[in-house]
Design a protein around this motif. Structure first.
Motif, PDB file in Angstrom:
ATOM      1  N   ASN A  11      41.704  30.275  45.928  1.00 49.66           N
ATOM      2  CA  ASN A  11      40.525  31.173  45.361  1.00 49.66           C
ATOM      3  C   ASN A  11      41.142  31.752  44.238  1.00 49.66           C
ATOM      4  N   ASP A  12      40.420  32.074  43.288  1.00 49.49           N
ATOM      5  CA  ASP A  12      40.977  32.662  41.856  1.00 49.49           C
ATOM      6  C   ASP A  12      39.907  33.533  41.547  1.00 49.49           C
ATOM      7  N   VAL A  13      40.060  35.025  42.002  1.00 48.20           N
ATOM      8  CA  VAL A  13      38.855  35.816  41.930  1.00 48.20           C
ATOM      9  C   VAL A  13      39.414  36.961  41.021  1.00 48.20           C
ATOM     10  N   SER A  14      38.365  37.813  40.656  1.00 47.48           N
ATOM     11  CA  SER A  14      38.599  38.950  39.917  1.00 47.48           C
ATOM     12  C   SER A  14      37.731  39.983  40.237  1.00 47.48           C
ATOM     13  N   SER A  50      34.187  38.271  40.043  1.00 51.49           N
ATOM     14  CA  SER A  50      33.856  37.013  39.932  1.00 51.49           C
ATOM     15  C   SER A  50      34.827  36.007  40.706  1.00 51.49           C
ATOM     16  N   ILE A  51      34.010  34.932  41.378  1.00 52.30           N
ATOM     17  CA  ILE A  51      34.566  33.961  42.009  1.00 52.30           C
ATOM     18  C   ILE A  51      35.470  32.842  41.332  1.00 52.30           C
ATOM     19  N   GLY A  82      43.020  42.400  36.893  1.00 50.78           N
ATOM     20  CA  GLY A  82      42.067  42.555  38.249  1.00 50.78           C
ATOM     21  C   GLY A  82      41.876  41.066  38.719  1.00 50.78           C
ATOM     22  N   ASN A  83      43.029  40.235  38.513  1.00 49.05           N
ATOM     23  CA  ASN A  83      42.812  38.685  38.890  1.00 49.05           C
ATOM     24  C   ASN A  83      43.804  38.396  40.089  1.00 49.05           C
ATOM     25  N   LEU A  84      43.249  38.103  41.076  1.00 47.30           N
ATOM     26  CA  LEU A  84      44.010  37.537  42.451  1.00 47.30           C
ATOM     27  C   LEU A  84      43.896  36.164  42.514  1.00 47.30           C
TER      28      LEU A  84
END
Lengths: 460, 460
Positions: free
Chosen positions: B337-340, B413-414, B375-377
């Motif tokens: 998963n690459d979310v923000s 965001s997904i 803000g990106n995990l």
């Protein structure tokens, strides 16, 4: 004459503020172009996003065209209502909604004047860096709708770069909330960037979240006198190689003439063909570099004189020489071209354009100025007092067609920052291919299937 | 089995290079997701824009779907061809076409690997600042199609900010040339920004003009050890208040564990729950500020240990701890998963997500890392060796639905930077409203009326 549709709108959206006085119709029906006779149906002044949505739904159901309206300082006729449209003015939606110190954003209603947004940012120790002379009157929504540029683009870019998010009411009354202040969001098409520069043809921008940045350093302003147009790009190169420029603007002697006639103070004892206003940090290192660039240009014969501001008051005086131009020309109802080319194409384009306009307009006063660091020229042709406007415009249009050909050859744009609106619509195909224009029409039909959003602007 | 369409394509586009060997079909039919079985019709390797146009016209006439293909390093399945599509690989169109010192742009064919574009910029004394670990394999066209982010976004922004122009072959084979390196161009809808992040669904990016900037200053890299997740945002705040950060990346102890097992060198004698890799100018003032920020964080108990690079070799070692993660996890076929979220929403979102994943995945090894300053995990769940992939993915999908709900609640965001592709398609509505998705479908139909451009990616 009252129109039954007005009563119907009022009944459909109870509480909606409406204006129908002839003076209001005239006031809200035109922008700074003053070329069209205002003839709106009525002026709606919604106080909330929900009211905007209700008005749009009513307009769609009743096939009434809408002209979104901000400060109406536009120069392309984008906010003109000359065909019985309903003007939807955002002037009552003019508040700061929120500030976020961590995200460094300011959220505003779209009707807020640029200057009030700038001041709100400053109160939080930050800067909203888009700036130009109409700051007191223009609205953020209008700035976004035209991707407004201005005098700081060389340092900070256009409005587009500073929009973290926006809310848009599209042609069926639905509300989009796009961008949402996410630094990273790769989840399909960027509708935020699509709305920016869409000139009200895709919907009404009702809210925006502005990115903020650190305030600028204390600055000095320098005015340079140039002996020739050819020197302009070389002087720019010399200065930008040494300094981070906050602005780099030029004007011709004719431009200075009009500003001085309007009350500004003459900067030099003698007149010169061209002038540059540039701004940079006032720290010691920058001042040293600026003086070195100045001397280098003097020695090369690229600059004939110069003055550097010694105080904020003097900096403001020097800026007035550039920022006062548009106002000083207003009484001549100037025919404006606002064109751009790539920086690398600028020298050749400048030379060709100067020759073209010299040949084409021997009888007119032509005033040049612009943002040379962005490849953006403003060309103002002044209407002689004894000439009928229609005839004058026809004469100028003929030359604009030639100019558009030169722009096309150099890969330039017929509208750098004013937008296409009504004024540049005949020349859109000099900048955008027929395929692109067809795609734009198709995209408009997706967001505005009934075709009620600012119809006739940008393209037919 | 040969397909008569392949012979027809070859006859229609004489000279077009085609590959149909099973090994090629497998190689070009998948990306780094490895979740789908490659099954393309054939691989076309055009050598020119004209060939790309011819291939697209043939595909439209024959209702054959196209998958545009770059380095296939994508992590969302955007370049997967599992349904008999024609893969159009840009790998032969991989040259630098031009450099302009005045415009500060580099024009490249879309198939050029990012690293080669970076090197070309450096040869001219400038920098193309988008960067991430896949630089050697990924292509500029793919970077644009996903608006790739990477490790320098906190300083330089995403790919979107660096595209001065691009050429796109749309669904009817027409070529768009949009942007054209104009700093200012307010002439209608920005089709360049529409193409960016469109994941091949609007057309094939065949050429790009990249903005370049001054090279970065010489830098130091600092590795910090953190005692808790809660400290992360506070450490970021402390450092960004004092320094212009070139990067600010975090990883968990599990991430470090896998990189070390893959051959990297342990930075500290002890292990710590969290680590940060940050980079900043190596001038004296910056070093002083960095040490002050470090001491401030140590005193506040936000940081437990730290090391600062003493050489380029050590800087590279420290970076490897972050950049080596994806490669070190590859053998586990991780579910990514690459979310923000907005920075301001990060602390609450981090806490909720940590709790959610702790509850949801007690049986799995979960590796976190990412670009906290944006803000990106990145959340990687590793497949146990003894688990069937389909079962593992189903298990993870269940948790992604919960994660998507949390993202929706926080306006996140997904997909921060990988794109939606096939992998995140089921979750698009957590990030984009139904109205937005309907508009995206409508816009796709305008640029790709036959629906042949990467169908089934992004949305159905």
């Amino acid at each position: 004459m009252t129109d039954s549709r007005i009563a119907d709108l009022q009944a459909s959206v109870p509480g909606l503020r409406l204006k129908t006085d002839p003076a209001d119709l005239e006031h809200y029906g035109r922008d700074w172009t003053r070329r069209w006779t205002p003839a709106p149906l009525a002026i709606a002044l919604p106080g909330s996003i929900e009211e905007v949505q209700s008005v749009v739904r009513w307009a769609k159901a009743n096939a009434v065209a809408i002209v979104p309206s901000g400060g109406r300082t536009g120069l392309s006729g984008g906010a003109v209502a000359a065909n019985g449209e309903l003007v939807v003015s955002l002037e009552r939606m003019n508040q700061v909604i929120g500030f976020d110190a961590i995200d460094r954003t300011l959220t505003v209603q779209a009707g807020i004047p640029l200057q009030l947004a700038q001041e709100a940012a400053r109160e939080h120790g930050l800067q909203y860096p888009v700036d130009f002379a109409a700051r007191g009157s223009c609205s953020i929504g209008g700035n976004i709708a035209t991707n407004a540029g201005g005098t700081r683009v060389v340092r900070y870019g256009n409005t587009r770069e500073w929009i973290a998010g926006l809310k848009l009411v599209i042609g069926d009354g639905e509300l989009l909330d796009v961008g949402r202040s996410l630094v990273k969001n790769s989840s399909g098409y960027d509708l935020r960037h699509l709305a920016i520069a869409s000139e009200g043809t895709l919907g009404i921008i009702v809210e925006a979240t502005l990115k903020l940045t650190d305030p600028p350093p204390p600055t000095n302003v320098m005015l340079l006198a140039l002996p020739s147009f050819d020197a302009l790009m070389q002087v720019f190169d010399a200065f930008r190689a040494r300094l981070q420029l906050q602005a780099f603007e030029f004007l011709t002697d004719r431009a200075l003439h009009h500003v001085l006639a309007h009350g500004a103070q003459a900067p030099f004892a003698e007149t010169h063909p061209f002038y540059v206003v540039t701004e940079f940090a006032s720290d010691e290192a920058s001042e040293t570099e600026a003086l070195a660039a100045f001397e280098q240009c003097m020695e090369a014969g690229l600059v004939s004189d110069g003055v550097i501001s010694q105080s904020d008051a003097q900096a403001a005086q020097l800026w007035r020489l550039r920022e006062g131009i548009t106002e000083s020309l207003a009484r001549y109802v100037p025919y404006k071209n606002d064109v751009s080319v790539r920086l690398s194409a600028m020298p050749a384009f400048l030379a060709e354009t100067q020759a073209l306009l010299g040949d084409a307009y021997p009888q007119f006063d032509v005033v040049w100025f612009g943002h040379i660091g962005d490849g953006n020229l403003h060309i103002n042709v002044l209407k002689p007092d004894d000439m009928v406007q229609a005839e004058f415009v026809a004469d100028c249009d003929r030359v604009t067609r030639l100019l558009a050909e030169r722009l096309h050859a150099h890969g330039g744009s017929i509208s750098a920052e004013h937008g296409i609106g009504l004024v540049k619509k005949p020349y859109l195909s000099s900048t955008r291919s027929e395929v692109e224009i067809a795609l734009m029409r198709g995209i408009k039909a997706v967001l505005d299937p009934a075709g009620i959003m600012n119809p006739g602007k940008l393209f037919d």
